[in-house]
Write a protein that holds these residues in place. Structure first.
Motif, PDB file in Angstrom:
ATOM      1  N   PHE A 187      -4.929  -4.875 -14.702  1.00  0.00           N
ATOM      2  CA  PHE A 187      -4.590  -5.579 -13.601  1.00  0.00           C
ATOM      3  C   PHE A 187      -3.740  -4.947 -12.695  1.00  0.00           C
ATOM      4  O   PHE A 187      -2.679  -5.644 -11.902  1.00  0.00           O
ATOM      5  CB  PHE A 187      -3.964  -6.942 -14.340  1.00  0.00           C
ATOM      6  CG  PHE A 187      -4.791  -7.798 -14.870  1.00  0.00           C
ATOM      7  CD1 PHE A 187      -5.842  -8.590 -14.263  1.00  0.00           C
ATOM      8  CD2 PHE A 187      -4.569  -8.029 -16.344  1.00  0.00           C
ATOM      9  CE1 PHE A 187      -6.569  -9.384 -15.200  1.00  0.00           C
ATOM     10  CE2 PHE A 187      -5.613  -8.784 -17.097  1.00  0.00           C
ATOM     11  CZ  PHE A 187      -6.416  -9.438 -16.223  1.00  0.00           C
ATOM     12  N   ASP A 188      -3.877  -3.751 -12.369  1.00  0.00           N
ATOM     13  CA  ASP A 188      -2.942  -2.840 -11.665  1.00  0.00           C
ATOM     14  C   ASP A 188      -3.434  -3.226 -10.044  1.00  0.00           C
ATOM     15  O   ASP A 188      -4.697  -3.341  -9.783  1.00  0.00           O
ATOM     16  CB  ASP A 188      -3.202  -1.533 -11.833  1.00  0.00           C
ATOM     17  CG  ASP A 188      -2.501  -0.603 -10.789  1.00  0.00           C
ATOM     18  OD1 ASP A 188      -1.237  -0.901 -10.496  1.00  0.00           O
ATOM     19  OD2 ASP A 188      -2.936   0.457 -10.405  1.00  0.00           O
ATOM     20  N   ASP A 189      -2.491  -3.402  -9.179  1.00  0.00           N
ATOM     21  CA  ASP A 189      -2.674  -3.617  -7.794  1.00  0.00           C
ATOM     22  C   ASP A 189      -2.708  -2.383  -7.220  1.00  0.00           C
ATOM     23  O   ASP A 189      -1.259  -1.769  -7.161  1.00  0.00           O
ATOM     24  CB  ASP A 189      -1.873  -4.642  -7.280  1.00  0.00           C
ATOM     25  CG  ASP A 189      -2.014  -5.131  -5.861  1.00  0.00           C
ATOM     26  OD1 ASP A 189      -2.931  -4.499  -5.237  1.00  0.00           O
ATOM     27  OD2 ASP A 189      -0.958  -5.869  -5.121  1.00  0.00           O
ATOM     28  N   PRO A 190      -3.328  -1.622  -6.543  1.00  0.00           N
ATOM     29  CA  PRO A 190      -3.239  -0.614  -5.701  1.00  0.00           C
ATOM     30  C   PRO A 190      -2.296  -0.374  -4.487  1.00  0.00           C
ATOM     31  O   PRO A 190      -1.473   0.443  -4.168  1.00  0.00           O
ATOM     32  CB  PRO A 190      -4.393  -0.068  -5.207  1.00  0.00           C
ATOM     33  CG  PRO A 190      -5.439  -1.047  -5.890  1.00  0.00           C
ATOM     34  CD  PRO A 190      -4.800  -2.108  -6.331  1.00  0.00           C
ATOM     35  N   GLY A 191      -1.948  -1.711  -4.238  1.00  0.00           N
ATOM     36  CA  GLY A 191      -0.837  -1.855  -3.177  1.00  0.00           C
ATOM     37  C   GLY A 191       0.573  -1.884  -3.528  1.00  0.00           C
ATOM     38  O   GLY A 191       1.531  -1.893  -2.689  1.00  0.00           O
ATOM     39  N   ASP A 192       0.827  -2.045  -4.828  1.00  0.00           N
ATOM     40  CA  ASP A 192       2.346  -2.250  -5.376  1.00  0.00           C
ATOM     41  C   ASP A 192       3.010  -0.733  -5.446  1.00  0.00           C
ATOM     42  O   ASP A 192       1.996   0.011  -5.729  1.00  0.00           O
ATOM     43  CB  ASP A 192       2.580  -3.374  -6.378  1.00  0.00           C
ATOM     44  CG  ASP A 192       1.584  -2.810  -7.645  1.00  0.00           C
ATOM     45  OD1 ASP A 192       1.104  -1.774  -7.517  1.00  0.00           O
ATOM     46  OD2 ASP A 192       1.771  -3.441  -8.738  1.00  0.00           O
ATOM     47  N   GLU A 193       4.185  -0.878  -5.961  1.00  0.00           N
ATOM     48  CA  GLU A 193       4.959   0.586  -6.311  1.00  0.00           C
ATOM     49  C   GLU A 193       4.743   0.729  -7.726  1.00  0.00           C
ATOM     50  O   GLU A 193       5.052   1.933  -7.999  1.00  0.00           O
ATOM     51  CB  GLU A 193       6.357   0.279  -5.718  1.00  0.00           C
ATOM     52  CG  GLU A 193       6.516   0.175  -4.514  1.00  0.00           C
ATOM     53  CD  GLU A 193       7.962   0.201  -3.877  1.00  0.00           C
ATOM     54  OE1 GLU A 193       8.682   0.596  -4.926  1.00  0.00           O
ATOM     55  OE2 GLU A 193       8.237  -0.166  -2.782  1.00  0.00           O
ATOM     56  N   LEU A 194       4.250  -0.060  -8.571  1.00  0.00           N
ATOM     57  CA  LEU A 194       4.482  -0.114 -10.054  1.00  0.00           C
ATOM     58  C   LEU A 194       3.129   0.791 -10.374  1.00  0.00           C
ATOM     59  O   LEU A 194       1.931   0.455 -10.140  1.00  0.00           O
ATOM     60  CB  LEU A 194       4.270  -1.237 -10.574  1.00  0.00           C
ATOM     61  CG  LEU A 194       4.213  -1.503 -12.216  1.00  0.00           C
ATOM     62  CD1 LEU A 194       5.403  -0.671 -12.809  1.00  0.00           C
ATOM     63  CD2 LEU A 194       3.750  -2.706 -12.852  1.00  0.00           C
ATOM     64  N   GLU A 195       3.166   1.981 -10.995  1.00  0.00           N
ATOM     65  CA  GLU A 195       2.156   2.576 -11.329  1.00  0.00           C
ATOM     66  C   GLU A 195       2.079   2.602 -13.015  1.00  0.00           C
ATOM     67  O   GLU A 195       2.877   2.966 -13.789  1.00  0.00           O
ATOM     68  CB  GLU A 195       2.393   4.218 -11.159  1.00  0.00           C
ATOM     69  CG  GLU A 195       1.396   5.350 -11.218  1.00  0.00           C
ATOM     70  CD  GLU A 195       0.316   4.909 -10.344  1.00  0.00           C
ATOM     71  OE1 GLU A 195      -1.129   5.022 -11.181  1.00  0.00           O
ATOM     72  OE2 GLU A 195       0.265   4.522  -9.405  1.00  0.00           O
ATOM     73  N   PRO A 196       1.015   1.833 -13.438  1.00  0.00           N
ATOM     74  CA  PRO A 196       0.861   1.764 -14.877  1.00  0.00           C
ATOM     75  C   PRO A 196       0.642   2.974 -15.751  1.00  0.00           C
ATOM     76  O   PRO A 196       1.020   3.040 -16.914  1.00  0.00           O
ATOM     77  CB  PRO A 196      -0.448   0.775 -14.921  1.00  0.00           C
ATOM     78  CG  PRO A 196      -1.451   1.480 -13.732  1.00  0.00           C
ATOM     79  CD  PRO A 196      -0.293   1.788 -12.846  1.00  0.00           C
ATOM     80  N   VAL A 197       0.318   3.977 -15.105  1.00  0.00           N
ATOM     81  CA  VAL A 197       0.077   5.307 -15.909  1.00  0.00           C
ATOM     82  C   VAL A 197       1.551   5.817 -16.358  1.00  0.00           C
ATOM     83  O   VAL A 197       1.885   6.023 -17.461  1.00  0.00           O
ATOM     84  CB  VAL A 197      -0.258   6.583 -15.263  1.00  0.00           C
ATOM     85  CG1 VAL A 197      -0.367   7.636 -15.818  1.00  0.00           C
ATOM     86  CG2 VAL A 197      -2.012   5.964 -14.856  1.00  0.00           C
TER      87      VAL A 197
END
Length: 103
Positions: free
Chosen positions: A47-57
């Motif tokens: 559920f990663d949003d490419p537009g946010d600053e949170l990088e799941p990696v």
């Protein structure tokens, strides 16, 4: 049904909680912790949003560390429960031998 039949055979409904004691909550909690850690990691990636600053990696390492610690806790609880169960049955065998007079 298995617990009910085992308790009926042993004559004590609380024998499991008395023998295993605190190892059961540790085993259960550790297992749930592993599931939550890996589930959170999957949730962050799927559920990663490419537009946010949170990088799941960047969070994968932390999620795996939490899961590994919980897995260690569950393994230690399982070893402790195994030792407690063995001690319980060893004491029962010793008591039976003493009762027969062959100790």
């Amino acid at each position: 049904r298995i617990h009910a039949r085992a308790a009926a055979c042993l004559g004590d409904r609380r024998v499991f909680s008395r023998v295993v004691g605190g190892s059961w909550p540790l085993l259960t909690g550790g297992t749930f912790g592993v599931g939550l850690g890996l589930g959170l990691c999957s949730f962050l990636v799927v559920f990663d949003d490419p537009g946010d600053e949170l990088e799941p990696v960047q969070a994968i390492g932390a999620c795996y560390l939490v899961a590994a610690c919980c897995q260690f806790l569950a393994g230690a609880a399982m070893l402790r429960a195994n030792a407690q169960i063995r001690a319980h049955f060893d004491a029962a065998v010793l008591a039976a031998r003493k009762a027969r007079g062959s100790a």
